[in-house]
Design an enzyme around this catalytic site. Structure first.
Site, PDB file in Angstrom:
ATOM      1  N   ASP A  30       0.868  -1.166   0.000  1.00 40.83           N
ATOM      2  CA  ASP A  30       0.000   0.000   0.000  1.00 40.83           C
ATOM      3  C   ASP A  30       0.914   1.228   0.000  1.00 40.83           C
ATOM      4  OD1 ASP A  30      -2.313   1.634   0.358  1.00 40.83           O
ATOM      5  OD2 ASP A  30      -1.774   1.807   2.471  1.00 40.83           O
TER       6      ASP A  30
ATOM      7  N   ASP B 249      -1.286  -0.816   6.016  1.00 43.28           N
ATOM      8  CA  ASP B 249      -1.401  -0.160   7.314  1.00 43.28           C
ATOM      9  C   ASP B 249      -2.600  -0.669   8.107  1.00 43.28           C
ATOM     10  OD1 ASP B 249      -3.425   0.894   5.847  1.00 43.28           O
ATOM     11  OD2 ASP B 249      -2.851   2.989   6.072  1.00 43.28           O
TER      12      ASP B 249
ATOM     13  N   ASP C  44      -6.641  -2.256   3.802  1.00 42.13           N
ATOM     14  CA  ASP C  44      -5.868  -3.363   3.229  1.00 42.13           C
ATOM     15  C   ASP C  44      -6.159  -4.711   3.893  1.00 42.13           C
ATOM     16  OD1 ASP C  44      -4.357  -1.403   1.685  1.00 42.13           O
ATOM     17  OD2 ASP C  44      -3.428  -0.900   3.597  1.00 42.13           O
TER      18      ASP C  44
END
Length: 1133
Positions: free
Chosen positions: A451, A827, A831
């Site tokens: 990410d 994080d 996700d």
């Protein structure tokens, strides 16, 4: 209470209806079963052995039934194709008037049969699909009704049962792999090898105990994180009227109406009926920001409640209630326990996705191969064993030993303990491992997916300023204005957000907080109007409606009421901010504005677009009733907010190391394509010197829409590739596919947008295409071409932008389906689904969001990924090393057994203990767990395929070498002048242990142990060199000294010695009890070990049997009489 008629027959299997309480652990079908108790009693060992094979148990011990009252169990087939057998019972179903229906629990979720739909369904409080007015009109539950609901839904708590130590030990010991161990123990016991048996039992118990203690620790930590017993105020009807009572939170039932008057951690999911509040969902998303929540809109009485679209009115279990805007917050409880959003995350952690068992499957095949070789060896010696009239029991033992030594049962435990050591090392580096199975998997990683925001870049952002449309000037602060007549963008900055003030500090999304601070206006809350507002001079700007940010809309918007507190005049505005592409799509944009945006993005900034429209007073009521899509239509674009998001300090260095180690790196971001590309170019994930192809999609009404392919040159010039010459849709796709293939071959980089994902999703829906691997070959060629095109783009693209959470999960899944081992790093916010889908997931969130990942870093440094990969390489190489080495040693021992039986001998119990413990195929491999990872990732070509040419060749070469060493030792012994032949068993018809064959082969095995350990050792690039393992080196030196091999003292050269090879024989006093008399060392070419002048002498054949060469500490050569030899050994050994 009405009792159901359950005599009717039901079809098997029965489908399962989808619900909102299952999360990712869904089930597809249920089959009713009746248990055959007699079979289970008679074949109880089979039941234990097959306890992890529900499909086998179903066929052997159960029979399918079609009536509910006949069913004792159910066979459950889950969506991930795992299966279970669960106990079933009859339970009252309040949703069907109290009729009794069959009920079971699978993976902590309760299911009950619904006769009307002829489907099973997870037990949930029915609220999805109800109108807001229906929900608002709910009345407090009657006291007596609560007890029934608690019995049906369960208590309102996430109660994790931490199994006792003995329960976990039983689970470990009843695993099928351990049955070989039990078999071996029985055989060893009959052979009276009691010490060896005891050693095996002690080591097995110790290792299993350590594993169980670790598992209990992880589960206890999880249980503590889920504990949230508090007191709440609930409204109940006691038969005379409504009353407010205080009860324990775990005694709350779905449908209860609860009142909150203070800050608390939510113990259930609930919907706000009255009031508004500020919460932080850090325990769920990992983002510690304040989020505003408000009551359901009672004026929208026909709107339907859906969890996904009603998040602004829903409070989730585990979130922290930070501030209640009014005196009281009234909510209705909708989901409790494992059915809550947090409960679904915890269930997913407790029942992770099945890991890749390729290594285990290969291990079984290689074991079968080795067993075949041993069987050939056994059959080749069988005639000899029969000729010497060896007792049938002994021959039977040698046959049964094939199972013991071809599939060593201690091997899985040794691999498990090395994984355990690896997890402990990571814990010392502030990285928590959740799943021991992922320890080796991390060493196989080929593709790293990151990410962007919060992972590659820092969490904080800096607001550089803003530009108005059509202007190239960036304002780094609000221009001085009359406070009673501020600009429209100033008004927007002050109120178009969900920032709140708590203890004089602004809290909320970081970008929102920066914007609110930038506005310089004061933010407060009007308790009478129950609305947030900002103020400037005599003006107040009230937020009367909020459309929260959602990835589907890529924007957030508010309806604002401007009030002049003196004149009482007011206006209404609709303010919106979000992705610039979204804002431009909602307004009429000039080409100059697009060029302005392109310039900002190309400078690497993170951009938000903002716009507005004024709402006439006469239309405000109707406007508030419009849908979000209708409200956001035809806004006027105002300009762009400019943010700067910096890379983490170590990101560039770590990514560079990943690239040098040849990992396939992908960035999967929700940010716009150009910004994501700029970050990727800065990290050299994408080569900025090559053109970049952006794959996008824009849906157009009344026109057949296709992918839009844009090529960006290194000088930032762009060109939209024209495919208008295509004759039809299939030709269009063929041309685009051909272009992309050529672009890949020409090393052009690719950026794939979330809208392009949507194009293929739309294709799948309209053209009935399935992207599941098992369905691909069953579809026509044109469809297969579309699927191949999609897969090709996913596999070869390095940058994914504007990607929604479910699309991230799809990317990871498609990469896995292309036989890549994938690690997802995020994080923990958007996700979670992708992290859980990956083979290995790594999260940075210090919250319950972490439980979706295999590893959780307590620091935000990207170096944690490097540590996980390095440790994974150690665990993987150790697993391969242990498997090959353990198997070779077991085969060597079995060959020794066969050879000794050929000469009426066998290993004594003491020798078995020495081999198993001191010489270390057990202890040494435990010590190998102390092998340390490298400091830096290096390019790895390690192949853990046990059937690779290298691995099979090395095992077969070792197998051949062991046979040659045994043959050489026996032949050397037979040629020795001190050889004494043994022609029979001992007086008690048992093997003879005090024989020269016994001693020679025992020492041969001990020496070969060192060959196995050293030859199978895997060093760089997987882990540090062997000599850097201090514990192993000292241990080896201790063994060498014990075996009298530290200093080479006596060399006897025999007649048949081949040039360049030597047999080193150490003679011991034969009166040394039943211990060792001769040690034979079969070495490599001697000139590797001795000076050249000695090699010349040793390569000459010595024909005098009584000549002896002694190499003492001063390296001089002496010739002595044979009689001096015994005196020498008596003095020195």
């Amino acid at each position: 209470m009405r009792v159901s008629s359950i005599e009717a027959e039901m079809e098997n299997p029965i489908d399962v209806d989808k619900t909102d309480v299952e999360g990712e652990l869904k089930i597809k079908q249920v089959t009713l079963l009746r248990e055959n108790i007699v079979k289970k009693i008679v074949f109880f060992l089979v039941a234990i052995f097959c306890s992890d094979r529900p499909s086998v148990l179903k066929k052997v011990f159960y029979e399918e039934v079609s009536k509910q009252e006949e069913a004792t169990h159910v066979y459950v087939l889950a969506s991930d194709l795992t299966d279970y057998i669960e106990e079933a019972s009859l339970k009252e179903n309040p949703e069907e008037g109290g009729e009794k229906s069959i009920y079971f629990v699978n993976r902590l979720q309760k299911y009950i049969y619904h006769k009307k739909q002829n489907k099973f369904r997870a037990i949930e409080y029915f609220i999805q699909g109800k109108s807001y007015s229906e929900i608002a009109n709910n009345k407090p539950l009657a006291t007596g009704r609560v007890d029934q609901l608690l019995a049906y839904y369960g208590k309102s708590e996430i109660e994790i049962n931490v199994p006792s130590f003995l329960t976990l030990m039983w689970r470990e010991f009843k695993k099928p792999i351990n049955f070989l161990l039990y078999f071996g123990i029985i055989v060893w016991g009959i052979e009276q090898m009691y010490v060896s048996t005891a050693i095996t039992v002690v080591f097995t118990t110790t290792i299993n105990s350590l594993i169980c203690i670790y598992i209990r620790g992880v589960m206890q930590k999880l249980k503590d994180a889920c504990l949230n017993n508090t007191s709440v105020i609930v409204q109940r009807h006691n038969g005379q009227g409504y009353q407010e009572i205080t009860v324990a939170s775990n005694m709350i039932a779905p449908g209860d109406i609860v009142l909150f008057k203070r800050e608390v951690t939510l113990p259930f999911d609930c919907v706000i009926l009255e009031g508004s509040c500020q919460v932080t969902e850090a325990n769920i998303t990992g983002e510690n920001v304040a989020i505003g929540k408000c009551q359901i809109p009672t004026d929208h009485h026909n709107d339907i409640f859906k969890y996904e679209s009603s998040k602004s009115h829903t409070l989730f279990q585990g979130t922290q209630l930070m501030k209640i805007e009014d005196d009281i917050l009234k909510v209705i409880v909708v989901r409790t326990g494992f059915g809550s959003y947090k409960g679904q995350i915890i269930r997913a952690l407790l029942y992770p996705k099945p890991f890749n068992k390729k290594f285990q499957q290969q291990a079984v095949k290689l074991t079968i191969l080795m067993a075949t070789l041993l069987l050939i060896g056994f059959l080749s010696t069988l005639s000899r064993l029969l000729d010497i009239e060896l007792p049938p029991l002994f021959i039977a033992f040698r046959f049964l030993d094939i199972l013991i030594y071809s599939a060593p049962p201690g091997m899985p435990m040794l691999i498990a303990i090395t994984n355990f050591v690896g997890l402990k090392r990571l814990k010392n580096n502030q990285i928590l491992g959740q799943d021991p199975n992922s320890a080796s998997q991390a060493g196989r990683i080929q593709t790293l997916c990151f990410d962007k925001t919060g992972t590659l870049t820092e969490d904080k952002v800096d607001l550089i300023g803003y530009q108005l449309k059509g202007q190239n000037q960036t304002f780094d602060k609000i221009q001085c204005q009359d406070p009673n007549n501020i600009s429209i963008e100033h008004k927007l900055f002050s109120i178009c957000h969900e920032v709140t003030k708590i203890n004089n500090k602004l809290l909320g999304d970081l970008m929102d907080v920066k914007m609110a601070e930038f506005s310089t206006l004061d933010i407060d809350y009007d308790h009478e109007a129950k609305q947030h507002y900002s103020k400037s001079g005599n003006k107040r700007f009230y937020c009367i409606q909020v459309n929260q940010f959602h990835s589907e809309y890529q924007s957030m918007s508010v309806v604002c009421k401007e009030v002049d507190m003196i004149t009482k005049e007011f206006k209404h505005y609709f303010f919106i901010k979000g992705s610039p592409e979204k804002i431009q799509s909602l307004s009429h944009v000039q080409s100059s504005e697009k060029a302005q945006l392109s310039t900002l993005i190309n400078e690497g900034y993170r951009i938000l677009g903002f716009g507005y429209k004024e709402i006439p007073q006469s239309e405000i009521d109707a406007f508030l009733d419009l849908s979000r899509e209708q409200q956001e239509a035809n806004v006027q674009s105002l300009g762009f907010l400019i943010y700067k998001n910096n890379l983490k300090p170590d990101t560039q260095e770590v990514i560079k190391e990943f690239k040098e180690a040849c990992y396939n790196i992908k960035v999967i971001s929700g940010d716009n394509p150009i910004t994501t590309l700029k970050i990727s170019q800065e990290l050299e994930i994408v080569n900025r010197k090559n053109p970049t192809v952006i794959i996008n999609f824009e849906e157009t009404e009344n026109v057949k829409s296709h992918l839009i392919i844009t090529e960006i040159q290194p000088d930032n010039s762009t060109q939209v590739i024209d495919f208008s010459s295509a004759q039809n849709e299939q030709d269009y796709i063929n041309k685009q596919m051909s272009y992309c293939c050529d672009a890949f071959l020409n090393n052009k980089s690719f950026c794939f947008s979330g809208k392009a994902h949507y194009y293929f999703q739309l294709k799948a829906k309209t053209d009935h295409i399935s992207f599941k691997p098992e369905w691909v070959k069953m579809q026509d060629k044109s469809v297969q071409k579309i699927i191949s095109f999609y897969q090709m783009l996913i596999i070869n693209t390095n940058v994914f932008a504007r990607t929604q959470p479910e699309q991230k999960q799809t990317i990871v899944r498609l990469l896995k389906e292309s036989d890549q081992i994938v690690c997802m790093v995020g994080d923990g916010a958007n996700d979670c689904s992708a992290i859980r889908e990956a083979d290995v997931g790594i999260s940075f969130a210090e919250a319950d969001g972490q439980f979706s990942s295999s590893y959780v870093s307590l620091s935000t440094s990207l170096s944690c990924v490097k540590r996980v990969l390095l440790e994974g390489r150690v665990n993987l190489s150790n697993s391969v090393e242990i498997f090959k080495g353990y198997l070779q040693v077991a085969l060597l021992r079995y060959l020794g057994f066969l050879t000794l039986a050929y000469f009426y001998s066998s290993y004594s119990s003491g020798q078995m203990d020495w081999q198993a413990l001191a010489s270390g195929y057990f202890l040494v491999y435990l010590i190998l767990g102390c092998n340390t990872p490298l400091k830096k990732l290096e390019k790895s070509v390690f192949d853990d395929n046990l059937f690779s040419i290298y691995n099979v060749t090395s095992v077969l070469f070792g197998f051949t070498l062991h046979i040659l060493s045994i043959v050489g030792c026996v032949e050397s012994l037979h040629a020795s002048p001190i050889y004494k032949e043994v022609n029979s068993l001992d007086a008690e018809n048992n093997f003879q242990f005090e024989t020269q064959h016994n001693t020679v082969l025992n020492f041969n095995i001990l020496i070969n142990f060192f060959y196995v350990i050293i030859s199978n050792h895997i060093g760089k690039p997987m882990k540090d060199r062997y000599y850097k393992n201090t514990i192993a080196i000292y241990y080896d030196l201790g063994l060498i000294y014990t075996c009298k091999c530290m200093i080479l003292q006596v060399l006897l050269i025999l007649e048949h010695t081949h040039h360049g090879l030597i047999f080193l024989i150490l003679l011991l006093d034969q009166e040394f009890s039943s211990s060792l008399t001769v040690q034979v060392y079969f070495s490599l070419p001697m000139n590797l070990f001795l000076p050249e002048e000695f090699s010349l002498n040793f390569t000459q054949e010595v024909k005098k049997e009584k000549e002896l060469l002694i190499c003492n500490s001063s390296s001089t050569i002496l010739e002595v009489d044979y009689n001096l030899r015994l005196n020498y050994f008596q003095q020195n050994f």
